[in-house]
Design a protein around this motif. Structure first.
Motif, short mmCIF file in Angstrom:
data_model
loop_
_atom_site.label_atom_id
_atom_site.label_comp_id
_atom_site.label_asym_id
_atom_site.label_seq_id
_atom_site.Cartn_x
_atom_site.Cartn_y
_atom_site.Cartn_z
N TRP A 2 0.55 -1.30 -0.01
CA TRP A 2 0.11 -0.04 -0.05
C TRP A 2 0.94 1.31 -0.14
N GLY A 3 0.66 2.07 -0.78
CA GLY A 3 1.37 3.41 -0.77
C GLY A 3 2.62 3.56 -1.57
N LYS A 4 2.99 2.64 -2.10
CA LYS A 4 4.21 2.64 -3.01
C LYS A 4 4.30 3.41 -4.29
N ASP A 5 3.18 3.96 -4.68
CA ASP A 5 2.95 4.78 -5.71
C ASP A 5 2.45 6.14 -5.43
N ILE A 6 2.78 6.42 -4.12
CA ILE A 6 2.47 7.80 -3.69
C ILE A 6 3.14 8.95 -4.52
N ALA A 7 4.48 8.92 -4.64
CA ALA A 7 4.86 9.96 -5.50
C ALA A 7 4.37 10.29 -6.92
N ASP A 8 3.55 9.33 -7.31
CA ASP A 8 2.79 9.66 -8.66
C ASP A 8 1.86 10.55 -8.37
N PHE A 9 1.26 10.67 -7.19
CA PHE A 9 0.32 11.45 -6.77
C PHE A 9 0.76 12.96 -6.15
N GLN A 10 1.86 12.75 -5.18
CA GLN A 10 2.28 13.91 -4.35
C GLN A 10 3.54 14.39 -4.78
N GLY A 11 4.36 13.58 -5.89
CA GLY A 11 5.73 14.06 -6.04
C GLY A 11 6.83 13.99 -5.02
N TYR A 12 7.84 14.69 -5.36
CA TYR A 12 9.14 14.49 -4.49
C TYR A 12 9.48 16.01 -3.85
N SER A 13 8.68 17.19 -4.17
CA SER A 13 8.87 18.52 -3.50
C SER A 13 7.63 19.10 -3.53
N GLU A 14 7.75 20.46 -2.76
CA GLU A 14 6.97 21.32 -2.71
C GLU A 14 7.25 22.58 -3.02
N LEU A 15 6.40 23.60 -3.51
CA LEU A 15 6.81 24.92 -3.53
C LEU A 15 6.02 25.89 -2.99
N THR A 16 6.25 26.83 -1.88
CA THR A 16 5.38 27.71 -1.23
C THR A 16 5.68 29.02 -1.44
N VAL A 17 4.67 29.95 -1.74
CA VAL A 17 4.86 31.36 -1.87
C VAL A 17 4.11 31.77 -0.71
N LYS A 18 4.91 32.75 -0.13
CA LYS A 18 4.12 33.80 1.03
C LYS A 18 4.19 35.05 0.60
N LEU A 19 2.79 35.87 0.58
CA LEU A 19 2.89 37.31 0.43
C LEU A 19 2.07 37.83 1.75
N ALA A 20 2.65 38.74 2.43
CA ALA A 20 2.34 39.37 3.25
C ALA A 20 2.15 40.95 3.26
N GLY A 21 1.15 41.29 3.79
CA GLY A 21 0.86 42.59 4.08
C GLY A 21 0.57 43.36 5.45
N ASP A 22 -0.02 44.48 5.58
CA ASP A 22 -0.26 44.87 7.10
C ASP A 22 -1.07 44.06 7.63
N LYS A 23 -2.18 44.07 6.91
CA LYS A 23 -3.24 42.99 7.52
C LYS A 23 -3.63 41.75 6.57
N ASP A 24 -2.97 41.36 5.43
CA ASP A 24 -3.31 40.31 4.81
C ASP A 24 -1.97 39.32 4.88
N LEU A 25 -2.38 37.87 4.90
CA LEU A 25 -1.19 36.99 4.69
C LEU A 25 -1.92 35.94 3.61
N LEU A 26 -1.18 35.55 2.61
CA LEU A 26 -1.53 34.64 1.62
C LEU A 26 -0.28 33.55 1.27
N PHE A 27 -0.67 32.31 1.52
CA PHE A 27 0.24 31.17 1.10
C PHE A 27 -0.19 30.35 -0.10
N ILE A 28 0.52 30.21 -0.80
CA ILE A 28 0.03 29.21 -1.84
C ILE A 28 1.02 28.02 -2.04
#
Length: 85
Positions: A2-28
């Motif tokens: 079970w789960g040996k093909d998880i990389a097919d769906f999840q991959g091996y890395s993640e990219l995160t972008v963070k944008l911040a303002g005075d009252k706002d915070l956005l993560f993608i």
């Protein structure tokens, strides 16, 4: 096994972008699976509405939200109040 093909769906890395303002915070956050058209994206948005209290919104689309159902695509929205940033 079970789960040996998880990389097919999840991959091996993640990219995160963070944008911040005075009252706002956005993560993608995004992941790209090794199979074509597999992966996921998560968007988190917070907006301060009062001192120490934030409105919170989250969007999820893709594979791997849970380990049990990593190979099922899901779309989820959520909203709430955050007491800490």
């Amino acid at each position: 096994m079970w789960g040996k093909d998880i990389a097919d769906f999840q991959g091996y890395s993640e990219l995160t972008v963070k944008l911040a303002g005075d009252k706002d915070l956005l993560f993608i956050r995004g992941r790209k699976g090794t199979k074509k058209n597999k992966g996921n994206i998560q968007i988190d948005y917070m907006r301060t509405v009062y001192n120490g209290i934030d409105f919170y919104f989250q969007f999820w689309d893709g594979y791997g939200e849970t380990l049990r159902y990593y190979d099922n695509r899901s779309v989820r929205y959520g909203a709430g109040v955050a007491l800490t940033r």
